[in-house]
Design an enzyme around this catalytic site. Structure first.
Site, PDB file in Angstrom:
ATOM      1  N   ASP A  65      41.699  46.332  32.847  1.00  0.00           N
ATOM      2  CA  ASP A  65      41.015  45.155  33.393  1.00  0.00           C
ATOM      3  C   ASP A  65      41.904  44.348  34.342  1.00  0.00           C
ATOM      4  O   ASP A  65      41.398  43.506  35.079  1.00  0.00           O
ATOM      5  CB  ASP A  65      40.455  44.262  32.264  1.00  0.00           C
ATOM      6  CG  ASP A  65      41.514  43.792  31.279  1.00  0.00           C
ATOM      7  OD1 ASP A  65      42.489  44.524  31.050  1.00  0.00           O
ATOM      8  OD2 ASP A  65      41.356  42.692  30.726  1.00  0.00           O
ATOM      9  N   ASP A 204      48.767  38.064  30.065  1.00  0.00           N
ATOM     10  CA  ASP A 204      48.252  38.150  28.687  1.00  0.00           C
ATOM     11  C   ASP A 204      49.437  38.026  27.741  1.00  0.00           C
ATOM     12  O   ASP A 204      50.365  38.837  27.800  1.00  0.00           O
ATOM     13  CB  ASP A 204      47.556  39.494  28.464  1.00  0.00           C
ATOM     14  CG  ASP A 204      46.205  39.566  29.168  1.00  0.00           C
ATOM     15  OD1 ASP A 204      45.894  38.658  29.955  1.00  0.00           O
ATOM     16  OD2 ASP A 204      45.459  40.531  28.911  1.00  0.00           O
TER      17      ASP A 204
END
Lengths: 303, 303
Positions: A65, A204
């Site tokens: 992603d 992240d």
């Protein structure tokens, strides 16, 4: 002055409203992208930012992603006649992976493309700013990035210029650009130089020292906020952060503004993430796809 | 009855209006995709087709604009809890390429995924239809595909059923599903079975024998139309077709409808492509992204 454009604010899986992660920072006409999820090139085309003005792309980690928009964007730049060099960086293994994908998709890249694996604490220089990597903590090798604008010229003191007999027009521009006009030097009419703006992109991560150190006194902290505190255990399990954790970091580090992104599709009403963060830190934004912000040394606002 | 949904109708580079090539054909609840350009999964989310109902994906060739949406879609299916098997096919070298890309993007595929290289004239069976490959001619190894619905049951003759004393309700359904009601068999009240519908997807190609043979008497020919006749030389150079060439094939092959897709961004007004084709062949459609058509044995129409 910087502009921050959120091209994709989703996480893992796109939705009707949010595509995969990609954040653009523009300085002058030069654009840097942080992450490049599927659909980023289309989002650029829907925005006022030109994909041809991208000078650097910084990938945080090799989850699909965050990277699957990169090969298409690189090919589109070539098909659109780009000749200017481009640097694309990512964590260890990034270069090998990107080259493997590019060799699968037929189509040559016909401009100078530098592909670079970064360690943490490496810096890439651009004209007027630099981007540095720092270590964060996710379940795969992963980096965050600091965008740091160079010191900028001070403010032009119009009254002082007039007192020296300088007339409005080209002479003003010369002085503002550091040149002299007769015996009047730029320094005589410009205020002291100003600290450039700093934008930190978390990538992240769980809350960690690398991110805290990188975020000290940042003007803007763009922080992943995959979960709400009510899913704290899920956040830990998947090496992600909650909105409250992002806010705690922004507060501890004295950031001026916090922007929450990479939000999970499980929250139909994402305002709960903003509310959760605002109970800890005052100045929180929750950007939608294609929202743009202007950042100066004394202001951050949605345009 | 089939439904054809155009998810992406652009070529090479996306625009504000058109994303990369992807066409969905739905039979019952099962969906087949032809090509899977970047952004296809998002387009599915913007449509009424569920990406979880895709049972097969057929890639024509390994150019980035036709394949870069595939890895993300496969990962999204897994993240969304898919358990059902999926088959993905492409020309020689497809399997190796897809596996290489999937190994770069961290994230396991946790459902039975069959990845298959096809030669021309190979057929993959599904429940109620099949997909066959044929050779077309592009500047890399390339295939086109034929979607062929099985013969379907004839029309239910309500008057005949009533004359046998059958009452409207569950008995009608039984007879329509091939069962008997007492001594009355399905055959006694159903008309003759009907030829299923055929949809041909050209892929990127110049006019060629393989495509002509595949397209004979097709209900729908979905044909690339990258260029107009005024750019015939460019079409030849890049191994693409013009709208007029697509129309000539549809006419020669006795197709019922021609749908033009994969149109170049150079044409701001794409209606010139439709007009060019309609000078040769009557029943031409120029789908926009997310346009859906219903195809039965006697009708093709935009829904």
């Amino acid at each position: 002055m910087l502009e921050i454009l959120f091209l994709g604010t989703g996480a893992s899986v796109p939705s009707r409203d949010r595509v995969m992660p990609c954040v653009a920072v523009r300085h002058g006409s030069d654009i840097i992208l942080f992450d490049c999820g599927e659909g980023s090139q289309r989002q650029l085309m829907l925005s006022h930012f030109s994909f041809m003005k991208v000078v650097g792309i910084f990938i945080t980690h090799m989850h699909g992603d965050h990277i699957l928009g990169l090969p298409g964007l690189l090919q589109t730049m070539s098909l659109s006649g780009r000749k200017e060099p481009l640097i694309v960086c990512g964590p260890k293994g990034f270069g090998k992976g990107l080259n493997a994908v590019l060799s699968v998709c037929e189509g040559a890249i016909e401009y100078p493309l530098e592909i670079k694996d970064l360690e943490c604490d490496e810096t890439v220089r651009f004209e007027g700013f630099e981007v540095s990597s720092f270590s964060n903590e996710h379940n795969v090798p992963s980096l965050g990035y600091i965008f740091k604008e160079d010191r900028t010229l001070g403010r032009f003191d119009k009254k002082k210029a007039m007192s020296f007999g300088i007339k409005p027009g080209p002479d003003y521009s010369r002085l503002q650009n550091g040149e002299s006009v007769g015996e009047i030097t730029s320094e005589m009419v410009m205020g002291p130089s100003r600290k450039g703006c700093t934008v930190v992109y978390s990538g992240d991560t769980i809350p960690c020292t690398g991110l805290t150190e990188a975020s000290r006194n940042a003007d803007v902290l763009i922080h992943e906020s995959t979960f709400s505190e009510k899913h704290l255990e899920l956040a830990k399990e998947h090496w992600h952060s909650t909105a409250a954790q992002a806010a705690a970091t922004a507060k501890e580090c004295g950031c001026k503004a916090l922007m929450l992104t990479h939000t999970s599709n499980r929250y139909d009403d994402k305002s709960i993430l903003k509310e959760e963060a605002m109970r800890i830190f005052e100045n929180v934004f929750l950007p939608n796809d294609l929202d743009m912000y202007r950042v100066s040394d004394n202001d951050v606002r949605l345009v």
